[in-house]
Write a protein that holds these residues in place. Structure first.
Motif, PDB file in Angstrom:
ATOM      1  N   MET A 168       0.803  -1.214   0.000  1.00  0.00           N
ATOM      2  CA  MET A 168       0.000   0.000   0.000  1.00  0.00           C
ATOM      3  C   MET A 168       0.843   1.274   0.000  1.00  0.00           C
ATOM      4  SD  MET A 168      -3.011  -1.319  -0.076  1.00  0.00           S
ATOM      5  CE  MET A 168      -4.086   0.066   0.256  1.00  0.00           C
ATOM      6  N   THR A 169       1.992   1.206   0.673  1.00  0.00           N
ATOM      7  CA  THR A 169       2.877   2.361   0.755  1.00  0.00           C
ATOM      8  C   THR A 169       4.266   1.881   1.122  1.00  0.00           C
ATOM      9  OG1 THR A 169       3.259   4.506   1.847  1.00  0.00           O
ATOM     10  CG2 THR A 169       2.226   2.787   3.153  1.00  0.00           C
ATOM     11  N   MET A 170       5.298   2.647   0.743  1.00  0.00           N
ATOM     12  CA  MET A 170       6.673   2.224   1.001  1.00  0.00           C
ATOM     13  C   MET A 170       7.564   3.431   1.241  1.00  0.00           C
ATOM     14  SD  MET A 170       7.989   1.212  -2.853  1.00  0.00           S
ATOM     15  CE  MET A 170       6.869  -0.186  -3.003  1.00  0.00           C
ATOM     16  N   HIS A 171       8.714   3.168   1.892  1.00  0.00           N
ATOM     17  CA  HIS A 171       9.695   4.227   2.165  1.00  0.00           C
ATOM     18  C   HIS A 171      11.085   3.634   2.055  1.00  0.00           C
ATOM     19  CE1 HIS A 171      11.367   7.930   3.889  1.00  0.00           C
ATOM     20  NE2 HIS A 171      12.167   7.142   4.568  1.00  0.00           N
ATOM     21  N   LEU A 172      11.888   4.186   1.143  1.00  0.00           N
ATOM     22  CA  LEU A 172      13.251   3.724   0.899  1.00  0.00           C
ATOM     23  C   LEU A 172      14.236   4.604   1.658  1.00  0.00           C
ATOM     24  CD1 LEU A 172      15.135   1.820  -0.746  1.00  0.00           C
ATOM     25  CD2 LEU A 172      15.096   3.547  -2.563  1.00  0.00           C
ATOM     26  N   SER A 173      15.197   3.960   2.331  1.00  0.00           N
ATOM     27  CA  SER A 173      16.189   4.705   3.106  1.00  0.00           C
ATOM     28  C   SER A 173      17.481   3.894   3.163  1.00  0.00           C
ATOM     29  CB  SER A 173      15.670   4.977   4.525  1.00  0.00           C
ATOM     30  OG  SER A 173      15.441   3.756   5.222  1.00  0.00           O
ATOM     31  N   GLU A 174      18.461   4.423   3.844  1.00  0.00           N
ATOM     32  CA  GLU A 174      19.699   3.691   4.071  1.00  0.00           C
ATOM     33  C   GLU A 174      20.160   3.910   5.495  1.00  0.00           C
ATOM     34  OE1 GLU A 174      22.557   5.068   1.251  1.00  0.00           O
ATOM     35  OE2 GLU A 174      22.582   7.126   1.995  1.00  0.00           O
ATOM     36  N   THR A 208      26.960   1.767   3.856  1.00  0.00           N
ATOM     37  CA  THR A 208      25.544   1.833   4.224  1.00  0.00           C
ATOM     38  C   THR A 208      24.815   0.598   3.716  1.00  0.00           C
ATOM     39  OG1 THR A 208      24.993   3.057   2.200  1.00  0.00           O
ATOM     40  CG2 THR A 208      25.497   4.360   4.184  1.00  0.00           C
ATOM     41  N   GLN A 209      23.648   0.348   4.291  1.00  0.00           N
ATOM     42  CA  GLN A 209      22.757  -0.716   3.856  1.00  0.00           C
ATOM     43  C   GLN A 209      21.405  -0.119   3.498  1.00  0.00           C
ATOM     44  OE1 GLN A 209      22.373  -3.672   6.952  1.00  0.00           O
ATOM     45  NE2 GLN A 209      23.822  -5.064   5.952  1.00  0.00           N
ATOM     46  N   LEU A 210      20.812  -0.631   2.434  1.00  0.00           N
ATOM     47  CA  LEU A 210      19.488  -0.173   2.043  1.00  0.00           C
ATOM     48  C   LEU A 210      18.429  -0.761   2.961  1.00  0.00           C
ATOM     49  CD1 LEU A 210      19.557  -0.376  -1.858  1.00  0.00           C
ATOM     50  CD2 LEU A 210      19.608   1.683  -0.441  1.00  0.00           C
ATOM     51  N   ARG A 211      17.409   0.051   3.233  1.00  0.00           N
ATOM     52  CA  ARG A 211      16.236  -0.391   3.979  1.00  0.00           C
ATOM     53  C   ARG A 211      15.000   0.003   3.172  1.00  0.00           C
ATOM     54  NH1 ARG A 211      19.849  -2.189   6.647  1.00  0.00           N
ATOM     55  NH2 ARG A 211      19.991  -2.368   8.925  1.00  0.00           N
ATOM     56  N   LEU A 212      14.011  -0.874   3.157  1.00  0.00           N
ATOM     57  CA  LEU A 212      12.747  -0.580   2.484  1.00  0.00           C
ATOM     58  C   LEU A 212      11.606  -0.938   3.418  1.00  0.00           C
ATOM     59  CD1 LEU A 212      11.354   0.400  -0.116  1.00  0.00           C
ATOM     60  CD2 LEU A 212      11.250  -1.991  -0.848  1.00  0.00           C
ATOM     61  N   LEU A 213      10.908   0.086   3.890  1.00  0.00           N
ATOM     62  CA  LEU A 213       9.761  -0.104   4.775  1.00  0.00           C
ATOM     63  C   LEU A 213       8.512  -0.244   3.919  1.00  0.00           C
ATOM     64  CD1 LEU A 213       8.925  -0.042   7.849  1.00  0.00           C
ATOM     65  CD2 LEU A 213       8.325   2.364   7.453  1.00  0.00           C
ATOM     66  N   LYS A 251      15.768  -5.327   4.597  1.00  0.00           N
ATOM     67  CA  LYS A 251      17.147  -4.833   4.520  1.00  0.00           C
ATOM     68  C   LYS A 251      17.926  -5.679   3.520  1.00  0.00           C
ATOM     69  CE  LYS A 251      19.056  -7.559   8.375  1.00  0.00           C
ATOM     70  NZ  LYS A 251      19.800  -7.493   9.650  1.00  0.00           N
ATOM     71  N   TYR A 252      18.831  -5.018   2.789  1.00  0.00           N
ATOM     72  CA  TYR A 252      19.672  -5.734   1.839  1.00  0.00           C
ATOM     73  C   TYR A 252      20.946  -6.138   2.560  1.00  0.00           C
ATOM     74  CZ  TYR A 252      21.993  -7.067  -2.481  1.00  0.00           C
ATOM     75  OH  TYR A 252      22.636  -7.770  -3.473  1.00  0.00           O
ATOM     76  N   ALA A 253      21.124  -7.435   2.785  1.00  0.00           N
ATOM     77  CA  ALA A 253      22.180  -7.939   3.657  1.00  0.00           C
ATOM     78  C   ALA A 253      23.454  -8.347   2.924  1.00  0.00           C
ATOM     79  CB  ALA A 253      21.648  -9.127   4.463  1.00  0.00           C
TER      80      ALA A 253
END
Length: 405
Positions: A189-195, A205-210, A222-224
């Motif tokens: 429904m909704t997403m937020h990309l961050s690091e 850094t590592q990417l995070r996607l909520l 999280k991209y591990a």
């Protein structure tokens, strides 16, 4: 005016002839973007409240708008994501009608075909300082997967290359009763990309996607992997945590400016808060993700002020309710819109220096669009609301400095 009555809007913009679905205010607080269900986008000067540009950006409703350096990104239900070149502000805007002739239309730089089936807007992550500098640096953009709306993809702009595909597939749990194997979470429904700072590699850094889902759950991906910058089929992406606090589909999600916490709202009466820092510790997930029960079911939008202390929730009843983000104590209700409040945006509390290209003339030097320091300070306290009633409202708030929020 009696103290118990809510203040009226400072300004009401009537630039749209269809329900307004998105709003965005630039980082220098100079430009207000709004988009409607017919695909029309308006850029309004916050100095003069006159339109700077108006054009038919999409053939269907707007899902998202955002400035990116000297570009403007628009995302529509027509399965298109467009990147436009920002237009220079005119030296002197004449009249106040958004339909007046002569308003510029931004040049289209490039477009992408996207999947807009689930009404989920894009999430943009501009390049970090260590990845590039200047206005021509690239960005990552997260979007629903082109085929499966319960999965996510991450693309590189301006190259329009897919870097990560089908995030969530590697850990997907299909419904046993669903012959098609549809994901149990439903669509995104909704997403937020961050690091985030890498836990083991200094300076990395590592990417995070909520992602918030149709079944009311929220997952932090999280991209591990450290050996590859790209992924397919969701390989390398792990769920840092997953919780389900809402009993209905998540309608909106927002993340604080510092990335410390997120809020979600839904058709239910809950406002849910997620501590994005402590939730990554498995033993603290339960206490990091909490429910706040309100007296008002049916919410469509949510926004957090830059300082993280105040949030606004837009209801299906058209009212905007203000809360402390720490205690969820009600701070007031803004009542103007007659239909659902679809989008909210706080002005920047510490705006960047004005960066918009402008045509300067002798007349412009003495025009009525100049703002003194007090007016600029007051503008940092604005809250913008947009509604199905085709109106965009500008509300002057206090800083709530005396509240124990």
């Amino acid at each position: 005016m009696p103290a118990d009555l809510p203040p009226p809007p400072l300004h009401i913009l009537r630039s749209h002839s269809a329900p307004v679905t998105v709003v965005f205010i630039s980082d220098d607080n100079e430009r207000l973007y709004s988009g409607d269900g017919a695909g029309t986008v308006t850029i309004t000067s916050t100095r003069t409240l006159r339109p700077l540009a108006l054009w038919k950006a999409h053939t269907d409703g707007l899902l998202g708008i955002q400035e990116w350096d000297e570009r403007t990104i628009t995302h529509g239900r027509d399965n298109k994501l467009h990147v436009w070149r920002r237009t220079a502000e005119p030296a002197a805007a004449l009249g106040t009608s958004a339909a007046m002739p002569g308003l510029p239309t931004p040049d289209l730089c490039y477009s992408m075909d996207v999947n807009a089936l689930n009404y989920c807007r894009f999430s943009l992550l501009p390049a970090s300082a260590h990845e590039g500098a200047g206005t021509r640096a690239g960005a990552l953009v997260a979007l629903p997967n082109l085929v499966e709306s319960s999965l996510a993809d991450i693309w590189v702009l301006p190259a329009r290359e897919r870097r990560h595909a089908a995030i969530g597939k590697a850990q997907q749990q299909p419904l046993a009763s669903d012959g098609g194997g549809r994901n149990a979470t439903g669509i995104i429904m909704t997403m937020h990309l961050s690091e985030r700072a890498h836990p083991h590699v200094s300076g990395a850094t590592q990417l995070r996607l909520l992602c918030a889902y149709e079944n009311g759950s929220v997952t932090m991906w999280k991209y591990a992997r450290d050996d590859r910058d790209t992924s397919v089929e969701g390989i390398g992406w792990e769920a840092a945590w997953t919780v389900r606090l809402h009993v209905e589909s998540v309608m909106a999600c927002t993340v604080s400016r510092d990335g410390a916490f997120a809020l979600t709202v839904s058709a239910d009466h809950l406002v849910c808060r997620y501590n994005l820092i402590t939730a990554e510790q498995p033993e603290l997930v339960e206490t990091s993700c909490v429910i706040h029960r309100t007296k008002h079911p049916g919410n469509a939008s949510v926004a957090i002020r830059d300082d993280g202390r105040v949030c606004a929730v837009g209801g299906w009843d058209g009212k905007v309710r203000l809360y402390s983000t720490k205690s969820m104590k009600p701070l007031g209700t803004l009542d103007y819109h007659k239909k659902s409040c679809q989008a909210l945006a706080f002005a920047r509390s510490q705006p960047l220096p004005a960066q918009s290209p402008r045509h300067v003339s002798a007349l412009d030097e003495e025009s009525d669009d100049e703002m003194d320091d007090d007016e600029k300070a007051a503008r940092t306290l604005w809250l913008i609301s947009a509604s199905q009633d085709q109106r965009v409202s500008i509300w002057p708030l206090t800083n709530f400095g005396g509240s124990k929020t």
